[in-house]
Design a protein around this motif. Structure first.
Motif, PDB file in Angstrom:
ATOM      1  N   LYS A  53       0.809  -1.224   0.000  1.00 14.96           N
ATOM      2  CA  LYS A  53       0.000   0.000   0.000  1.00 14.96           C
ATOM      3  C   LYS A  53       0.840   1.272   0.000  1.00 14.96           C
ATOM      4  CE  LYS A  53      -4.069  -2.173   2.027  1.00 14.96           C
ATOM      5  NZ  LYS A  53      -5.121  -2.147   3.057  1.00 14.96           N
ATOM      6  N   ASP A  54       2.148   1.153  -0.186  1.00 17.35           N
ATOM      7  CA  ASP A  54       3.032   2.324  -0.262  1.00 17.35           C
ATOM      8  C   ASP A  54       3.560   2.467  -1.680  1.00 17.35           C
ATOM      9  OD1 ASP A  54       4.343   1.511   2.969  1.00 17.35           O
ATOM     10  OD2 ASP A  54       2.873   3.064   2.442  1.00 17.35           O
ATOM     11  N   THR A  55       3.101   3.518  -2.371  1.00 19.98           N
ATOM     12  CA  THR A  55       3.529   3.712  -3.750  1.00 19.98           C
ATOM     13  C   THR A  55       3.877   5.170  -3.975  1.00 19.98           C
ATOM     14  OG1 THR A  55       1.297   4.161  -4.598  1.00 19.98           O
ATOM     15  CG2 THR A  55       1.992   1.852  -4.529  1.00 19.98           C
ATOM     16  N   ASP A  56       4.604   5.414  -5.057  1.00 12.21           N
ATOM     17  CA  ASP A  56       4.967   6.790  -5.389  1.00 12.21           C
ATOM     18  C   ASP A  56       5.123   6.901  -6.894  1.00 12.21           C
ATOM     19  OD1 ASP A  56       7.303   9.136  -3.805  1.00 12.21           O
ATOM     20  OD2 ASP A  56       5.543   9.441  -5.086  1.00 12.21           O
ATOM     21  N   LYS A  57       5.051   8.143  -7.379  1.00  7.64           N
ATOM     22  CA  LYS A  57       5.113   8.384  -8.816  1.00  7.64           C
ATOM     23  C   LYS A  57       6.546   8.391  -9.314  1.00  7.64           C
ATOM     24  CE  LYS A  57       0.942  11.238  -8.864  1.00  7.64           C
ATOM     25  NZ  LYS A  57       0.377  12.577  -9.169  1.00  7.64           N
ATOM     26  N   GLY A  58       6.678   7.986 -10.563  1.00  6.60           N
ATOM     27  CA  GLY A  58       7.947   8.091 -11.246  1.00  6.60           C
ATOM     28  C   GLY A  58       7.935   9.208 -12.255  1.00  6.60           C
ATOM     29  N   GLU A  59       8.836   9.085 -13.210  1.00  3.98           N
ATOM     30  CA  GLU A  59       9.040  10.140 -14.213  1.00  3.98           C
ATOM     31  C   GLU A  59       7.855  10.341 -15.154  1.00  3.98           C
ATOM     32  OE1 GLU A  59      12.150  10.789 -17.993  1.00  3.98           O
ATOM     33  OE2 GLU A  59      12.242   8.995 -16.740  1.00  3.98           O
ATOM     34  N   VAL A  60       7.146   9.249 -15.499  1.00  7.12           N
ATOM     35  CA  VAL A  60       6.087   9.326 -16.518  1.00  7.12           C
ATOM     36  C   VAL A  60       4.792   8.712 -15.979  1.00  7.12           C
ATOM     37  CG1 VAL A  60       7.597   9.449 -18.522  1.00  7.12           C
ATOM     38  CG2 VAL A  60       6.998   7.208 -17.585  1.00  7.12           C
ATOM     39  N   SER A  61       4.279   9.233 -14.884  1.00  2.00           N
ATOM     40  CA  SER A  61       3.140   8.625 -14.198  1.00  2.00           C
ATOM     41  C   SER A  61       1.775   9.053 -14.734  1.00  2.00           C
ATOM     42  CB  SER A  61       3.212   8.939 -12.709  1.00  2.00           C
ATOM     43  OG  SER A  61       3.206  10.338 -12.511  1.00  2.00           O
ATOM     44  N   TYR A  64      -1.495   6.716 -15.578  1.00  6.00           N
ATOM     45  CA  TYR A  64      -1.287   5.405 -14.962  1.00  6.00           C
ATOM     46  C   TYR A  64      -1.586   5.472 -13.461  1.00  6.00           C
ATOM     47  CZ  TYR A  64       1.672   4.606 -19.114  1.00  6.00           C
ATOM     48  OH  TYR A  64       2.170   4.498 -20.395  1.00  6.00           O
ATOM     49  N   SER A  65      -2.100   4.367 -12.946  1.00  4.76           N
ATOM     50  CA  SER A  65      -2.228   4.223 -11.504  1.00  4.76           C
ATOM     51  C   SER A  65      -1.732   2.834 -11.121  1.00  4.76           C
ATOM     52  CB  SER A  65      -3.678   4.426 -11.042  1.00  4.76           C
ATOM     53  OG  SER A  65      -4.512   3.430 -11.615  1.00  4.76           O
ATOM     54  N   VAL A  66      -1.387   2.661  -9.848  1.00  3.80           N
ATOM     55  CA  VAL A  66      -0.878   1.375  -9.374  1.00  3.80           C
ATOM     56  C   VAL A  66      -1.542   1.008  -8.058  1.00  3.80           C
ATOM     57  CG1 VAL A  66       1.380   1.482 -10.525  1.00  3.80           C
ATOM     58  CG2 VAL A  66       1.066   2.511  -8.259  1.00  3.80           C
ATOM     59  N   SER A  67      -1.445  -0.278  -7.758  1.00  2.00           N
ATOM     60  CA  SER A  67      -1.899  -0.732  -6.444  1.00  2.00           C
ATOM     61  C   SER A  67      -1.058  -1.920  -6.022  1.00  2.00           C
ATOM     62  CB  SER A  67      -3.381  -1.117  -6.476  1.00  2.00           C
ATOM     63  OG  SER A  67      -3.593  -2.240  -7.321  1.00  2.00           O
ATOM     64  N   ARG A  68      -0.857  -2.009  -4.716  1.00  2.00           N
ATOM     65  CA  ARG A  68      -0.119  -3.132  -4.159  1.00  2.00           C
ATOM     66  C   ARG A  68      -0.775  -3.522  -2.838  1.00  2.00           C
ATOM     67  NH1 ARG A  68       6.275  -3.415  -2.808  1.00  2.00           N
ATOM     68  NH2 ARG A  68       6.453  -5.699  -2.609  1.00  2.00           N
ATOM     69  N   SER A  69      -1.600  -4.549  -2.896  1.00  2.00           N
ATOM     70  CA  SER A  69      -2.330  -5.019  -1.719  1.00  2.00           C
ATOM     71  C   SER A  69      -1.615  -6.189  -1.049  1.00  2.00           C
ATOM     72  CB  SER A  69      -3.750  -5.426  -2.105  1.00  2.00           C
ATOM     73  OG  SER A  69      -3.705  -6.449  -3.094  1.00  2.00           O
ATOM     74  N   LYS A  70      -0.677  -6.807  -1.755  1.00  2.70           N
ATOM     75  CA  LYS A  70       0.108  -7.910  -1.205  1.00  2.70           C
ATOM     76  C   LYS A  70       1.568  -7.711  -1.612  1.00  2.70           C
ATOM     77  CE  LYS A  70      -2.267 -11.102  -3.333  1.00  2.70           C
ATOM     78  NZ  LYS A  70      -2.742 -12.449  -3.773  1.00  2.70           N
ATOM     79  N   THR A  71       2.469  -8.228  -0.826  1.00  2.81           N
ATOM     80  CA  THR A  71       3.894  -8.093  -1.138  1.00  2.81           C
ATOM     81  C   THR A  71       4.216  -8.593  -2.529  1.00  2.81           C
ATOM     82  OG1 THR A  71       4.533  -8.328   1.186  1.00  2.81           O
ATOM     83  CG2 THR A  71       6.236  -8.795  -0.455  1.00  2.81           C
ATOM     84  N   GLU A  72       3.580  -9.682  -2.931  1.00  6.77           N
ATOM     85  CA  GLU A  72       3.957 -10.345  -4.172  1.00  6.77           C
ATOM     86  C   GLU A  72       3.342  -9.759  -5.439  1.00  6.77           C
ATOM     87  OE1 GLU A  72       2.585 -11.688  -1.487  1.00  6.77           O
ATOM     88  OE2 GLU A  72       1.085 -13.231  -1.979  1.00  6.77           O
ATOM     89  N   ASP A  73       2.329  -8.906  -5.318  1.00  3.55           N
ATOM     90  CA  ASP A  73       1.627  -8.422  -6.504  1.00  3.55           C
ATOM     91  C   ASP A  73       1.664  -6.908  -6.624  1.00  3.55           C
ATOM     92  OD1 ASP A  73      -0.901 -10.963  -6.150  1.00  3.55           O
ATOM     93  OD2 ASP A  73       0.835 -10.932  -7.494  1.00  3.55           O
ATOM     94  N   PHE A  74       1.937  -6.433  -7.839  1.00  2.55           N
ATOM     95  CA  PHE A  74       1.971  -4.999  -8.119  1.00  2.55           C
ATOM     96  C   PHE A  74       1.217  -4.801  -9.434  1.00  2.55           C
ATOM     97  CE2 PHE A  74       2.970  -0.836  -7.493  1.00  2.55           C
ATOM     98  CZ  PHE A  74       4.066  -0.287  -8.149  1.00  2.55           C
TER      99      PHE A  74
END
Lengths: 115, 114
Positions: A53-61, A64-74
């Motif tokens: 649940k900790d994410t941040d933007k990169g150079e070309v965000s 796009y959106s992201v999610s990470r609810s488990k360690t193994e999946d992004f």
């Protein structure tokens, strides 16, 4: 090779449709990244995650959106795909991020075509 | 923002010739990493340089980090067909906004003619 899989490996979609790409790791690494690769631009960072649940933007965000609810999946989501998002998308992982950095392991990539 | 320039973009060499690719950063780097991507494949980590003036060797590959930590090079001696691929440098700048971001160069695509 590190245990990283990406799905789908290839996708063709139409402009305006939502698309979700998945990255799955079996290494239990804390850090995960999404890059896009286009001719002449190398690899450009879209978003990254430094924990569940900790994410941040990169150079070309933008777009796009992201999610990470488990360690193994992004997950990487294109809310409304555009032709400019046609690219090869790579997921990468790293074990830690010390002040001196750490090597990144890349997945096999997803080739996305937006018509 | 931070930029990492890499030259040349393309290089064709005859098998047995040497090859060099160069990276230059607009800002001082904390470290630099090098990756290799085979055609149709994914980037694979080769090495990391941290210290000013550092030189590391891996068989026929020699990596250098400049004294000012703003440039780096990869030199391959006596290229082989297995060296074919694109070589990327990736620089890390430590700052509050980009502490976890590597900035990749655009890569040098190496073709080795048999």
């Amino acid at each position: 090779d590190a245990g990283i899989t990406q799905s789908p490996r290839h996708k063709v979609t139409e402009t305006g449709t939502p698309v979700t790409l998945r990255c799955h790791q079996t290494e239990n690494h804390r850090y995960m990244y999404w890059y896009r690769q286009d001719p002449g631009h190398g690899l450009r960072l879209i978003h990254y995650s430094y924990g569940v649940k900790d994410t941040d933007k990169g150079e070309v965000s933008d777009g796009y959106s992201v999610s990470r609810s488990k360690t193994e999946d992004f997950l990487l989501t294109l809310e409304s795909a555009t032709s400019s998002q046609t690219s090869v998308y790579f997921c990468a992982i790293s074990e830690s991020w010390t002040p001196l950095g750490n090597e990144q392991f890349f997945g096999p990539g997803t080739r996305l075509t937006v018509l | 923002g931070q930029q990492v320039m890499q030259i040349p973009q393309y290089q064709h060499v005859q098998e047995g010739e040497d090859f060099t690719t160069y990276c230059n950063s607009s800002t001082t780097l904390s470290n630099i990493q090098w990756y290799k991507q085979r055609p149709g494949g994914h980037p694979v980590f080769l090495i990391q340089l941290v210290k000013s003036g550092e030189v590391k060797k891996q068989k026929r590959l020699t990596f250098q980090f400049g004294e000012a930590k703003k440039n780096s090079s990869l030199h391959i001696t006596a290229t082989q067909t297995t060296d074919v691929g694109t070589y990327f440098c990736a620089g890390l700048v430590i700052s509050s906004g980009s502490a976890r971001q590597l900035t990749f160069g655009s890569g040098t695509q190496l073709t080795v003619l048999p």
